[in-house]
Design a protein around this motif. Structure first.
Motif: not given
Length: 307
Positions: A117-122, A125-132, A38-43, A88-94
């Motif tokens: 699976y999170g599917i995203e064109t940017r 954002l995909v790289d950041k989600s993989r790292e997280l 939740l901190k990583e997602l800035h929630i 359209g996962a974006g930052k993959s909050y969901l």
């Protein structure tokens, strides 16, 4: 993992505090939730607090999880390996919060076999989600830098996907998610559309002709009504499209309107045995609505998948 142990995703949810200040009890957090996530997602702030905006965002995802959790239980029943694709996962909050609540909280001691699976064109954002995901030990997540068309044909995804989600997928992105779900024979689709403009644009373009043909065109004669009616009829057409492909459809509110104006939730489920008569009726009605509203050029957008 024993039920009383700490999930790999971070320490269990608990009251947060700063030295010299009383603890802040955050009632919204579920026992066992990953504070680190939740901190990583800035929630949550670095101090572990919620502000009004993030509280609203968390409430939306929690409410959506209440609809998705029973579907996850169904598709993983009996130890089956399930798949969920978030478009359209974006930052993959969901995706991240779904994972945390389902794998680390609901099934902390007995992880189900499945992958989100999170599917995203940017790509960034995909790289950041993989790292997280790697950092938090969320081993049952994968992130793909693909468009919907690429994802439909990609060998990185299975031929069939159990659940397709799209949260606040803007304009035609929801239609793309539906097309993906149809191609992948999804058992369930959970969609929260947003910012629909394509249908409104066609209504606007054909307004003069429509006004000469039918008094119903008064529903979208004024620009504001064109926008609002276009948004409404877009979701009506999507529901008919899903029903025309054999799905049972439920439409409801995601959360109270005070929390979000983009609030329509469409849940489509494919029954074990579909009604041929209802499916055919939806196919006919879909064509009639497109014709009545002068939206024939969008017929391919709402087409029925070949069986």
């Amino acid at each position: 993992m024993p039920k009383n142990s700490t999930p790999r995703g971070g320490q269990p949810a608990r009251p947060t505090f700063s030295p010299g200040q009383p603890p802040q009890v955050i009632e919204e957090l579920r026992p066992g939730q990953s504070i680190a996530l939740l901190k990583e997602l800035h929630i949550l702030t670095r101090e572990g607090k919620l502000n009004q905006d993030t509280r609203r965002k968390l409430k939306q995802v929690y409410h959506l999880y209440q609809f998705i959790a029973p579907l996850l239980e169904e598709v993983s029943e009996g130890g089956k390996t399930f798949t969920l694709a978030d478009h359209g996962a974006g930052k993959s909050y969901l995706g991240f919060i779904l994972y945390d609540l389902f794998f680390n909280v609901a099934h902390a001691g007995d992880k189900p076999a499945g992958i989100i699976y999170g599917i995203e064109t940017r790509a960034e954002l995909v790289d950041k989600s993989r790292e997280l995901a790697q950092r938090l030990g969320f081993a049952h997540m994968a992130f793909l830098n693909l468009s919907v068309q690429q994802a439909t044909a990609s060998a990185e995804l299975p031929a069939q996907v159990d659940i397709v989600t799209a949260l606040h997928a803007c304009d035609t992105a929801t239609d793309d998610a539906i097309s993906f779900g149809l191609a992948k024979q999804a058992r369930h689709m959970v969609l929260v559309p947003c910012c629909q403009a394509e249908v409104a644009g066609v209504l606007r373009k054909n307004k003069a002709l429509s006004l000469s043909k039918t008094p119903l065109a008064e529903l979208w004669r004024h620009p504001l009504h064109t926008r609002e009616f276009g948004s409404q009829i877009t979701n009506v057409l999507r529901c008919l499209q899903l029903e025309a492909n054999g799905y049972q459809v439920t439409v409801t509110e995601l959360v109270g309107w005070e929390h979000s104006m983009k609030n329509e939730l469409i849940i489509a489920s494919r029954p074990a045995t579909s009604s041929a008569a209802k499916t055919r009726q939806a196919q006919v009605r879909l064509g009639e609505v497109l014709g009545e509203l002068n939206l024939g050029e969008l017929r391919s957008r709402f087409e029925v998948a070949e069986s």
